[in-house]
Design a protein around this motif. Structure first.
Motif, short mmCIF file in Angstrom:
data_model
loop_
_atom_site.label_atom_id
_atom_site.label_comp_id
_atom_site.label_asym_id
_atom_site.label_seq_id
_atom_site.Cartn_x
_atom_site.Cartn_y
_atom_site.Cartn_z
N UNK A 31 0.83 -1.21 0.00
CA UNK A 31 0.00 0.00 0.00
C UNK A 31 0.86 1.26 0.00
N UNK A 32 1.97 1.22 0.71
CA UNK A 32 2.87 2.39 0.71
C UNK A 32 3.44 2.59 -0.68
N UNK A 45 -5.52 3.74 4.02
CA UNK A 45 -4.74 4.59 4.93
C UNK A 45 -4.82 4.07 6.35
N UNK A 46 -5.99 3.61 6.76
CA UNK A 46 -6.17 3.07 8.11
C UNK A 46 -5.35 1.80 8.29
N UNK A 47 -5.32 0.93 7.27
CA UNK A 47 -4.52 -0.29 7.35
C UNK A 47 -3.04 0.03 7.55
N UNK A 48 -2.56 1.02 6.80
CA UNK A 48 -1.15 1.42 6.95
C UNK A 48 -0.89 1.96 8.35
N UNK A 49 -1.78 2.80 8.82
CA UNK A 49 -1.63 3.39 10.16
C UNK A 49 -1.56 2.31 11.23
N UNK A 50 -2.47 1.35 11.17
CA UNK A 50 -2.51 0.27 12.17
C UNK A 50 -1.22 -0.55 12.10
N UNK A 55 4.29 -2.08 14.21
CA UNK A 55 5.74 -2.13 14.07
C UNK A 55 6.40 -1.33 15.20
N UNK A 56 5.84 -0.17 15.50
CA UNK A 56 6.38 0.65 16.59
C UNK A 56 6.23 -0.03 17.95
N UNK A 57 5.21 -0.84 18.12
CA UNK A 57 5.03 -1.57 19.37
C UNK A 57 6.02 -2.72 19.49
#
Length: 95
Positions: A31-32, A45-50, A55-57
């Motif tokens: 998607x990116x 956009x929501x899928x990418x955000x989640x 990844x940050x977690x």
């Protein structure tokens, strides 16, 4: 004391969850890439955000695990801060 069968079951379940996380990461990367030449829908956009949040977690959880004694500390942190794990592993806390 856990038996060998219980440990095998836990390893298999975590392997499946890791594969799910990798699949979601792959979808996010696609998607990116898509976003570089077309506009994304709100759902994309929501899928990418989640996925980026997942990844940050994972990074702090990995860092804690790599610390001396981290294998013992991580389960305690998971009980105190359940959101430290990526979403594919979240349901494990409720069991």
């Amino acid at each position: 004391m856990q038996t060998v069968e219980e440990i095998k079951a836990l390893l298999h379940r975590n392997k499946l969850r890791l594969m799910q996380e990798l699949s979601q990461s792959k979808e996010a990367m696609q998607l990116i890439r898509k976003s570089t030449h077309t506009h994304l829908t709100d759902e994309e956009k929501e899928k990418i955000k989640i996925q980026l949040l997942d990844i940050c977690k994972a990074i702090p959880a990995l860092a804690v695990f790599l610390l001396p004694g981290g294998a013992l500390l991580l389960p305690l942190l998971i009980k105190l801060i359940p959101d430290i794990l990526p979403s594919a592993f979240q349901e494990d806390i409720e069991e």
